[in-house]
Write an enzyme that holds these catalytic residues in place. Structure first.
Site, PDB file in Angstrom:
ATOM      1  N   ARG A  56      45.239  29.684  33.308  1.00  0.00           N
ATOM      2  CA  ARG A  56      44.817  28.509  34.081  1.00  0.00           C
ATOM      3  C   ARG A  56      44.009  28.858  35.313  1.00  0.00           C
ATOM      4  NH1 ARG A  56      49.076  26.043  32.616  1.00  0.00           N
ATOM      5  NH2 ARG A  56      49.457  27.825  31.309  1.00  0.00           N
ATOM      6  N   THR A  57      44.389  29.890  36.046  1.00  0.00           N
ATOM      7  CA  THR A  57      43.631  30.197  37.268  1.00  0.00           C
ATOM      8  C   THR A  57      42.224  30.662  36.896  1.00  0.00           C
ATOM      9  OG1 THR A  57      45.655  30.716  38.448  1.00  0.00           O
ATOM     10  CG2 THR A  57      43.626  31.539  39.406  1.00  0.00           C
ATOM     11  N   LYS A  85      41.092  53.590  32.390  1.00  0.00           N
ATOM     12  CA  LYS A  85      40.574  54.969  32.318  1.00  0.00           C
ATOM     13  C   LYS A  85      40.805  55.703  33.622  1.00  0.00           C
ATOM     14  CE  LYS A  85      36.719  53.552  29.372  1.00  0.00           C
ATOM     15  NZ  LYS A  85      35.269  53.350  29.426  1.00  0.00           N
ATOM     16  N   ARG A 106      42.479  39.001  40.020  1.00  0.00           N
ATOM     17  CA  ARG A 106      43.951  38.980  39.971  1.00  0.00           C
ATOM     18  C   ARG A 106      44.410  40.360  39.528  1.00  0.00           C
ATOM     19  NH1 ARG A 106      47.678  34.446  37.362  1.00  0.00           N
ATOM     20  NH2 ARG A 106      46.965  33.516  39.324  1.00  0.00           N
ATOM     21  N   HIS A 134      48.400  34.301  47.044  1.00  0.00           N
ATOM     22  CA  HIS A 134      47.577  33.553  46.085  1.00  0.00           C
ATOM     23  C   HIS A 134      46.922  32.427  46.892  1.00  0.00           C
ATOM     24  CE1 HIS A 134      46.091  31.818  42.527  1.00  0.00           C
ATOM     25  NE2 HIS A 134      47.192  31.622  41.828  1.00  0.00           N
TER      26      HIS A 134
HETATM   27  C1  NCD Z   1      51.096  30.863  39.688  1.00  0.00           C
HETATM   28  C2  NCD Z   1      50.772  32.328  39.892  1.00  0.00           C
HETATM   29  O1  NCD Z   1      50.011  32.901  39.132  1.00  0.00           O
HETATM   30  O2  NCD Z   1      51.288  32.865  40.861  1.00  0.00           O
HETATM   31  N1  NCD Z   1      50.344  30.275  38.675  1.00  0.00           N
HETATM   32  C3  NCD Z   1      49.047  29.965  38.813  1.00  0.00           C
HETATM   33  O3  NCD Z   1      48.361  30.388  39.702  1.00  0.00           O
HETATM   34  N2  NCD Z   1      48.563  29.106  37.927  1.00  0.00           N
HETATM   35  C4  NCD Z   1      52.530  30.629  39.499  1.00  0.00           C
HETATM   36  C5  NCD Z   1      53.248  31.303  38.395  1.00  0.00           C
HETATM   37  O4  NCD Z   1      52.698  32.094  37.628  1.00  0.00           O
HETATM   38  O5  NCD Z   1      54.451  31.039  38.291  1.00  0.00           O
END
Ligand code: NCD
Length: 305
Positions: A56-57, A85, A106, A134
């Site tokens: 989703r992100t 690597k 991420r 985040h």
């Molecule tokens: C959150 C994350 O990645 O920290 N989700 C997200 O950003 N969509 C929360 C989670 O993974 O629980």
């Protein structure tokens, strides 16, 4: 107003002026999104580097970039990357910074975002660094709370679940702490309580907070922010199994209450589906707000808003 920094790694960078400016640009992006988009970021490329599972992100960033007429290049999963690597984060930034105009990353290690931003030749956005921060999620949470409740000052926020490993609640706490008379009820099993980096910040700023193990204690709040127990951060899988469904919010808890319910998603049982039709269930609206917020941040960091 341009932001006074080039990279976003943590919500601790933000002053109230900064968050107000970001919220204002996000509000303008609502109209752009409603029209289907614009070409504000035409010829710009976002590199989305996701070294930890995420759909989703990543999709939210990609949608935001494409709605503004920009393009996206992606790398997914540690095993496919040159980090596998043995390439350092620093070298990856130097390389990808030659391809893209902006980078969102991420990564499973806390602190990886700071290392990346320290050398990144183009604007850098932390899209989650392990149990660290985040910030874009917290900004979209802030935007959602203001939209749902009309203002941020004076609110009572209950945070529920895995407050230890849940990076979204850490980032959001620092942002809400910028507003007047915001108070917190922190509800977690004793194994997963809010870490000192957040509680010491509350103490320093004289922000009122209470800690409890009992979900009922949160039901008097204006906003209840549910979180998933972060399975991937547990060394002991039995402990995860024992704690994963300690708190389940159900429609019955919310009868005759005007609580706004948020969740960063994915949910894995913490909010029963009978909550979904209630007017306060804002977690899917929150997802859409994520797109406008990321449109705003991409535009601001690229000097276009
Ligand atoms: C959150 C994350 O990645 O920290 N989700 C997200 O950003 N969509 C929360 C989670 O993974 O629980």
């Amino acid at each position: 107003m341009p932001l006074p920094f080039r990279h976003i790694t943590s919500t601790k960078q933000f002053t109230r002026e900064d968050t107000d400016a970001v919220l204002k640009v996000a509000e303008k992006m609502e109209n752009v999104l409603a029209k289907g988009g614009s070409d504000l970021l035409k010829n710009k490329i976002l590199a989305a580097l996701f070294y930890e599972p995420s759909t989703r992100t990543r999709l939210s960033f990609e949608t935001a970039m494409q709605r503004l007429g920009g393009q996206v290049i992606t790398a997914d999963g540690l095993q496919f990357s040159s980090m596998y690597k043995g390439e350092t984060i620093e070298d990856t930034m130097m390389v990808v910074g030659q391809y893209a105009d902006i980078i969102a990353m991420r990564h499973p290690e806390q602190g990886s975002a700071d290392r990346a931003a320290a050398v990144c030749p183009v604007p850098f956005i932390n899209a989650g660094d392990g149990p660290g921060q985040h910030p874009t999620q917290a900004l979209l949470d802030l935007y959602t709370i203001r939209k749902e409740r009309g203002s941020l000052d004076g609110l009572h926020i209950a945070m529920v679940g895995d407050l230890k490993f849940g990076r979204t609640v850490h980032s959001l706490s620092f942002l809400l702490g910028l507003y007047r008379d915001v108070r917190f009820t922190l509800i977690a099993p004793k194994e997963l309580t809010m870490p000192p980096k957040v509680t010491s910040f509350f103490k320093e700023k004289n922000i009122v907070f209470a800690e409890s193990e009992n979900l009922e204690q949160g039901l008097g709040a204006d906003v209840i922010y549910m979180t998933r127990v972060q399975k991937e951060r547990f060394e002991n899988k039995e402990e995860y199994e024992r704690l994963k469904l300690k708190y389940v919010l159900k429609a019955d808890h919310l009868r005759n209450r005007k609580i706004t319910v948020l969740h960063p998603l994915p949910r894995v049982g913490e909010i029963a589906t009978d909550v979904d039709p209630l007017p306060g269930a804002a977690y899917f609206r929150q997802v859409r707000n994520g797109v406008v917020m990321r449109m705003a941040l991409l535009a601001m960091l690229l000097g276009k808003a």
